[in-house]
Design a protein around this motif. Structure first.
Motif, PDB file in Angstrom:
ATOM      1  N   GLU A 116      37.544  29.953  53.265  1.00 25.84           N
ATOM      2  CA  GLU A 116      36.932  30.877  52.315  1.00 25.84           C
ATOM      3  C   GLU A 116      38.047  31.541  51.517  1.00 25.84           C
ATOM      4  O   GLU A 116      39.091  31.889  52.079  1.00 25.84           O
ATOM      5  CB  GLU A 116      36.143  31.951  53.071  1.00 25.84           C
ATOM      6  CG  GLU A 116      35.632  33.068  52.171  1.00 25.84           C
ATOM      7  CD  GLU A 116      35.221  34.306  52.972  1.00 25.84           C
ATOM      8  OE1 GLU A 116      34.033  34.635  52.974  1.00 25.84           O
ATOM      9  OE2 GLU A 116      36.105  34.935  53.587  1.00 25.84           O
ATOM     10  N   GLY A 117      37.852  31.711  50.222  1.00 27.57           N
ATOM     11  CA  GLY A 117      38.818  32.454  49.421  1.00 27.57           C
ATOM     12  C   GLY A 117      39.737  31.584  48.584  1.00 27.57           C
ATOM     13  O   GLY A 117      39.876  30.380  48.811  1.00 27.57           O
ATOM     14  N   LYS A 160      40.426  32.541  56.154  1.00 26.50           N
ATOM     15  CA  LYS A 160      40.148  33.412  55.019  1.00 26.50           C
ATOM     16  C   LYS A 160      41.374  33.558  54.118  1.00 26.50           C
ATOM     17  O   LYS A 160      42.479  33.799  54.590  1.00 26.50           O
ATOM     18  CB  LYS A 160      39.730  34.802  55.506  1.00 26.50           C
ATOM     19  CG  LYS A 160      39.623  35.852  54.375  1.00 26.50           C
ATOM     20  CD  LYS A 160      39.259  37.207  54.937  1.00 26.50           C
ATOM     21  CE  LYS A 160      39.472  38.314  53.896  1.00 26.50           C
ATOM     22  NZ  LYS A 160      38.671  38.123  52.684  1.00 26.50           N
ATOM     23  N   CYS A 194      34.996  31.309  45.566  1.00 26.80           N
ATOM     24  CA  CYS A 194      36.433  31.598  45.532  1.00 26.80           C
ATOM     25  C   CYS A 194      37.250  30.374  45.932  1.00 26.80           C
ATOM     26  O   CYS A 194      38.244  30.033  45.297  1.00 26.80           O
ATOM     27  CB  CYS A 194      36.766  32.771  46.448  1.00 26.80           C
ATOM     28  SG  CYS A 194      36.016  34.326  45.958  1.00 26.80           S
ATOM     29  N   GLY A 221      36.871  31.835  42.039  1.00 22.53           N
ATOM     30  CA  GLY A 221      36.078  33.042  42.174  1.00 22.53           C
ATOM     31  C   GLY A 221      36.248  34.056  41.049  1.00 22.53           C
ATOM     32  O   GLY A 221      36.862  33.795  40.013  1.00 22.53           O
ATOM     33  N   SER A 236      39.258  36.886  49.104  1.00 22.61           N
ATOM     34  CA  SER A 236      37.801  36.828  48.999  1.00 22.61           C
ATOM     35  C   SER A 236      37.201  38.129  49.512  1.00 22.61           C
ATOM     36  O   SER A 236      37.919  39.019  49.985  1.00 22.61           O
ATOM     37  CB  SER A 236      37.255  35.664  49.835  1.00 22.61           C
ATOM     38  OG  SER A 236      37.495  35.903  51.218  1.00 22.61           O
ATOM     39  N   CYS A 247      27.855  31.615  46.111  1.00 26.32           N
ATOM     40  CA  CYS A 247      28.431  32.964  46.232  1.00 26.32           C
ATOM     41  C   CYS A 247      27.357  33.920  46.770  1.00 26.32           C
ATOM     42  O   CYS A 247      26.700  34.606  45.999  1.00 26.32           O
ATOM     43  CB  CYS A 247      28.965  33.447  44.891  1.00 26.32           C
ATOM     44  SG  CYS A 247      29.851  35.024  44.975  1.00 26.32           S
TER      45      CYS A 247
END
Length: 265
Positions: A57-58, A9, A85, A90, A12, A136
């Motif tokens: 993610e992010g 991560k 993201c 994002g 996000s 998303c």
């Protein structure tokens, strides 16, 4: 020994990790095929472990993010970004076209203690990415599908056709034509199953730009619906605002609004 998978991560909302967890029984099936060694949202922690597939993610927003990302790239076979993201920067990429220092001062009492880059960037801006999962958040079918493809040595195919094609397959009535709603389906890639149009609502472009899009033509159609150029610019400068096609389209329509303002003043 089973293949090893990690889920990392960055900046996000954790929505894509939750989508991963929402696989439900399919997640149990997946764990029979792979060992998930790092997944902050679900519990396992092994951020520096070597893995076959690393999901990210992010977006990248701090100097520390850059260093951590490079380490992840060095310790994984395949690197897959998931969600808006990670693939385009994002919502937080809205700061890319603004004064980031002013933003920090408006939020934090002591902004001098915050280490932040002036931009929110997609993972691919910093390291090589093997495959991108847009959305998303992403949907559970995408995650399971790409793992199985990579583990069997098959190169995943990028599903970048338009939401409009999905609407046609589902016999969903076009909200742009029938209701005059400014739908982003003609320029947005499918993946959600045309969720919003299925409920009579215009597409928000959650899955980013599709192949072969004509942003100028869609904007002109929106003009015909009564939208001002500034409102059209906002349509593109939303969830995937930093994706190249949407970024340029948003800037183009914002410039048209400035010209219109000059002529009216």
């Amino acid at each position: 020994m089973k293949p090893r998978v990690a889920v990392h991560k960055f900046a996000s909302c954790s929505g894509c990790q939750l989508a991963f967890i929402n696989m439900g029984e399919d997640l149990i099936t997946l764990t029979e095929l792979v060992d998930i060694v790092h997944f902050p949202e679900a519990g396992p922690l092994g951020p520096e472990d070597a893995v076959d597939i690393a999901f990210i993610e992010g977006s990248v927003t701090t100097p520390e993010d850059v260093d951590r990302l490079k380490g992840i790239r060095e310790h994984c076979g395949y690197l897959v970004t998931m969600g808006a993201c990670a693939t385009s920067g994002g919502i937080q990429a809205l700061k890319n076209n603004a004064d980031s220092d002013a933003w920090l001062k408006s939020v934090y009492a002591k902004p001098e203690y915050v280490e932040s880059l002036s931009t929110s960037a997609a993972i691919s801006r910093h390291v090589a990415v093997d495959f991108e999962l847009w959305g998303c958040p992403v949907n559970v079918r995408q995650i399971s599908w790409v793992v199985r493809q990579l583990l069997t040595g098959v190169e995943p195919v990028d599903a970048n056709e338009k939401v409009c094609a999905e609407c046609k397959r589902k016999n969903t009535v076009c909200v742009l034509v029938s209701k005059g709603e400014p739908c982003m389906g003609p320029v947005t890639r499918t993946g959600c199953g045309a969720l919003c149009p299925s409920f009579g609502t215009a597409c928000y472009a959650c899955y980013g730009p599709a192949e072969g899009i004509n942003t100028e033509a869609l904007g002109q159609r929106f003009i015909g619906l009564g939208l001002q150029p500034a409102a059209i610019a906002q349509k593109f400068h939303m969830i995937n605002n930093a994706a190249d096609e949407f970024d340029s389209a948003g800037k183009s329509w914002a410039a048209k609004q400035e010209v219109s303002n000059e002529h009216s003043s």
